[in-house]
Design a protein around this motif. Sequence first.
Motif, PDB file in Angstrom:
ATOM      1  N   PRO A 168      -2.013   1.109   0.630  1.00  0.00           N
ATOM      2  CA  PRO A 168      -3.160   1.041  -0.285  1.00  0.00           C
ATOM      3  C   PRO A 168      -2.889   1.802  -1.577  1.00  0.00           C
ATOM      4  O   PRO A 168      -2.275   2.869  -1.568  1.00  0.00           O
ATOM      5  CB  PRO A 168      -4.292   1.707   0.514  1.00  0.00           C
ATOM      6  CG  PRO A 168      -3.863   1.635   1.942  1.00  0.00           C
ATOM      7  CD  PRO A 168      -2.377   1.723   1.933  1.00  0.00           C
ATOM      8  N   ARG A 217      -1.742  -6.524  -4.902  1.00  0.00           N
ATOM      9  CA  ARG A 217      -2.648  -7.569  -4.418  1.00  0.00           C
ATOM     10  C   ARG A 217      -4.045  -6.991  -4.253  1.00  0.00           C
ATOM     11  O   ARG A 217      -4.209  -5.860  -3.787  1.00  0.00           O
ATOM     12  CB  ARG A 217      -2.172  -8.114  -3.065  1.00  0.00           C
ATOM     13  CG  ARG A 217      -0.828  -8.811  -3.066  1.00  0.00           C
ATOM     14  CD  ARG A 217      -0.840 -10.123  -3.821  1.00  0.00           C
ATOM     15  NE  ARG A 217      -1.770 -11.082  -3.279  1.00  0.00           N
ATOM     16  CZ  ARG A 217      -1.454 -12.017  -2.371  1.00  0.00           C
ATOM     17  NH1 ARG A 217      -0.219 -12.079  -1.909  1.00  0.00           N
ATOM     18  NH2 ARG A 217      -2.340 -12.875  -1.943  1.00  0.00           N
ATOM     19  N   GLN A 218      -5.046  -7.776  -4.656  1.00  0.00           N
ATOM     20  CA  GLN A 218      -6.429  -7.385  -4.421  1.00  0.00           C
ATOM     21  C   GLN A 218      -6.837  -7.896  -3.050  1.00  0.00           C
ATOM     22  O   GLN A 218      -6.717  -9.088  -2.758  1.00  0.00           O
ATOM     23  CB  GLN A 218      -7.348  -7.958  -5.494  1.00  0.00           C
ATOM     24  CG  GLN A 218      -8.778  -7.456  -5.409  1.00  0.00           C
ATOM     25  CD  GLN A 218      -9.625  -7.909  -6.580  1.00  0.00           C
ATOM     26  OE1 GLN A 218      -9.266  -8.841  -7.287  1.00  0.00           O
ATOM     27  NE2 GLN A 218     -10.750  -7.250  -6.787  1.00  0.00           N
ATOM     28  N   GLU A 219      -7.290  -6.978  -2.205  1.00  0.00           N
ATOM     29  CA  GLU A 219      -7.654  -7.329  -0.845  1.00  0.00           C
ATOM     30  C   GLU A 219      -9.002  -6.701  -0.514  1.00  0.00           C
ATOM     31  O   GLU A 219      -9.557  -5.932  -1.315  1.00  0.00           O
ATOM     32  CB  GLU A 219      -6.574  -6.844   0.130  1.00  0.00           C
ATOM     33  CG  GLU A 219      -5.210  -7.461  -0.155  1.00  0.00           C
ATOM     34  CD  GLU A 219      -4.118  -6.958   0.763  1.00  0.00           C
ATOM     35  OE1 GLU A 219      -4.406  -6.057   1.576  1.00  0.00           O
ATOM     36  OE2 GLU A 219      -2.988  -7.468   0.674  1.00  0.00           O
ATOM     37  N   ALA A 220      -9.533  -7.042   0.620  1.00  0.00           N
ATOM     38  CA  ALA A 220     -10.835  -6.510   1.028  1.00  0.00           C
ATOM     39  C   ALA A 220     -10.785  -4.984   1.023  1.00  0.00           C
ATOM     40  O   ALA A 220      -9.920  -4.380   1.645  1.00  0.00           O
ATOM     41  CB  ALA A 220     -11.210  -7.024   2.418  1.00  0.00           C
ATOM     42  N   TYR A 265       2.880  -3.581  -2.676  1.00  0.00           N
ATOM     43  CA  TYR A 265       3.926  -4.148  -1.828  1.00  0.00           C
ATOM     44  C   TYR A 265       5.289  -3.894  -2.466  1.00  0.00           C
ATOM     45  O   TYR A 265       5.486  -4.169  -3.650  1.00  0.00           O
ATOM     46  CB  TYR A 265       3.733  -5.652  -1.656  1.00  0.00           C
ATOM     47  CG  TYR A 265       2.540  -6.031  -0.810  1.00  0.00           C
ATOM     48  CD1 TYR A 265       2.682  -6.302   0.556  1.00  0.00           C
ATOM     49  CD2 TYR A 265       1.262  -6.092  -1.357  1.00  0.00           C
ATOM     50  CE1 TYR A 265       1.590  -6.645   1.334  1.00  0.00           C
ATOM     51  CE2 TYR A 265       0.164  -6.430  -0.587  1.00  0.00           C
ATOM     52  CZ  TYR A 265       0.337  -6.704   0.763  1.00  0.00           C
ATOM     53  OH  TYR A 265      -0.752  -7.043   1.529  1.00  0.00           O
ATOM     54  N   GLN A 316      -3.158 -16.318  -6.779  1.00  0.00           N
ATOM     55  CA  GLN A 316      -3.636 -15.811  -5.498  1.00  0.00           C
ATOM     56  C   GLN A 316      -4.144 -14.372  -5.538  1.00  0.00           C
ATOM     57  O   GLN A 316      -4.166 -13.682  -4.535  1.00  0.00           O
ATOM     58  CB  GLN A 316      -2.507 -15.928  -4.468  1.00  0.00           C
ATOM     59  CG  GLN A 316      -2.038 -17.359  -4.257  1.00  0.00           C
ATOM     60  CD  GLN A 316      -0.783 -17.453  -3.407  1.00  0.00           C
ATOM     61  OE1 GLN A 316      -0.309 -16.458  -2.855  1.00  0.00           O
ATOM     62  NE2 GLN A 316      -0.231 -18.644  -3.306  1.00  0.00           N
ATOM     63  N   GLY A 317      -4.556 -13.892  -6.722  1.00  0.00           N
ATOM     64  CA  GLY A 317      -5.101 -12.543  -6.810  1.00  0.00           C
ATOM     65  C   GLY A 317      -4.054 -11.469  -6.696  1.00  0.00           C
ATOM     66  O   GLY A 317      -4.195 -10.541  -5.887  1.00  0.00           O
ATOM     67  N   GLY A 318      -2.992 -11.599  -7.492  1.00  0.00           N
ATOM     68  CA  GLY A 318      -1.927 -10.607  -7.439  1.00  0.00           C
ATOM     69  C   GLY A 318      -1.227 -10.466  -8.774  1.00  0.00           C
ATOM     70  O   GLY A 318      -1.501 -11.211  -9.726  1.00  0.00           O
ATOM     71  N   TYR A 369      -7.103  -2.430  -3.380  1.00  0.00           N
ATOM     72  CA  TYR A 369      -5.837  -3.016  -3.798  1.00  0.00           C
ATOM     73  C   TYR A 369      -4.715  -2.456  -2.932  1.00  0.00           C
ATOM     74  O   TYR A 369      -4.808  -1.346  -2.408  1.00  0.00           O
ATOM     75  CB  TYR A 369      -5.552  -2.691  -5.265  1.00  0.00           C
ATOM     76  CG  TYR A 369      -6.546  -3.301  -6.216  1.00  0.00           C
ATOM     77  CD1 TYR A 369      -6.251  -4.478  -6.902  1.00  0.00           C
ATOM     78  CD2 TYR A 369      -7.789  -2.714  -6.430  1.00  0.00           C
ATOM     79  CE1 TYR A 369      -7.167  -5.042  -7.777  1.00  0.00           C
ATOM     80  CE2 TYR A 369      -8.711  -3.275  -7.299  1.00  0.00           C
ATOM     81  CZ  TYR A 369      -8.391  -4.440  -7.967  1.00  0.00           C
ATOM     82  OH  TYR A 369      -9.303  -4.997  -8.831  1.00  0.00           O
ATOM     83  N   ARG A 370      -3.658  -3.234  -2.822  1.00  0.00           N
ATOM     84  CA  ARG A 370      -2.540  -2.844  -1.981  1.00  0.00           C
ATOM     85  C   ARG A 370      -1.243  -3.057  -2.744  1.00  0.00           C
ATOM     86  O   ARG A 370      -1.075  -4.053  -3.462  1.00  0.00           O
ATOM     87  CB  ARG A 370      -2.545  -3.675  -0.691  1.00  0.00           C
ATOM     88  CG  ARG A 370      -1.763  -3.061   0.460  1.00  0.00           C
ATOM     89  CD  ARG A 370      -2.117  -3.768   1.766  1.00  0.00           C
ATOM     90  NE  ARG A 370      -1.435  -3.186   2.899  1.00  0.00           N
ATOM     91  CZ  ARG A 370      -1.884  -2.147   3.583  1.00  0.00           C
ATOM     92  NH1 ARG A 370      -3.019  -1.583   3.230  1.00  0.00           N
ATOM     93  NH2 ARG A 370      -1.212  -1.656   4.609  1.00  0.00           N
TER      94      ARG A 370
END
Length: 223
Positions: free
Chosen positions: A149, A123-126, A132, A72-74, A129-130
Motif C-alpha cells: 500500500p 494502481r487505485q484499489e479499494a 507494484y 484500468q486505473g493505473g 492505492y497500491r
Amino acid sequence: PLFETGTTWTLYETQAGYLLTMPAVASKRPMRQWARFNTDFQEAELFIERNSLPIPIYPFDQLWAMHLLAQQGGLLCHSCAVAYEGQGLLFLGHSGGGKSTMARLWSSIPGATILSDERIIIRQEAGGYRLYGTPWSGEGKFSSPMAVPLKRLYILAHGPVNAMTPLSRSAATAAVLTRSLVPFWHRALMDHSLQFVTTLCRDYPVNQLEFVPDQRIVEFLQP
C-alpha cells in the motif's frame, strides 16, 4: 503516425488498431522489431528479427503496459519505491534525479525492500492505492515483484540539506504527470491518465524532497 521519437520507435494508427515499429538504430538495420495492437490494446503481437538473442522486448513491454494501465486505473511512473514496515514510500524523479541513489541508501535498512529504482506501477484499489514493483530496473539493478500500500509520495530534488516542501495540488499534479509514462498521443487514454493523477494528488499530500545523498536522508524519513 501518432508519435515518433525520431530514434527508437514510432507508433502508427491503422484501421485495425495500432502499429509500433522499432528500428535497429545502432546497427542501422531497418527493423529490430515491430508490434501490432488491437483498438483497445487488449491484444498484441510482437515480431522480432530472426536470431535476436536475447529477445529484445523493450520498448514494446513498457509501451503496452502504459496503455493498459491508462485504461484500468493505473500509472507507470519514473520512480523508485521502498516497502518498509508494510507500507510503500514512492520517490518520483527524472533521469539523474536520485532514484537509484535513494534505492541504494534504503537497501541497507533491515526490513526494507526496493520494488524498483526506475519504474513503478501505481494502481487505485479499494481503500486506496497500491505500489507494484516491475522488472524494469535502473542503475542500481533493483527489482521486486512485491506489492505494498502507498503511504507517502515524494518528488525528488537535489539540495544542500534534507528538506521537505509541500506542493500545491496543481503543482503536485504537474510534477507527478511529467514524471510518468502516459499516452499523450491518445486523447481518451490521456484523459484517463490525467484524471488518475489529479485524484491521486487530491487523496495524498505530495512533498518535494530535497536530499543530500547519504544515510541521513533515510533517518530523516523514518518515523
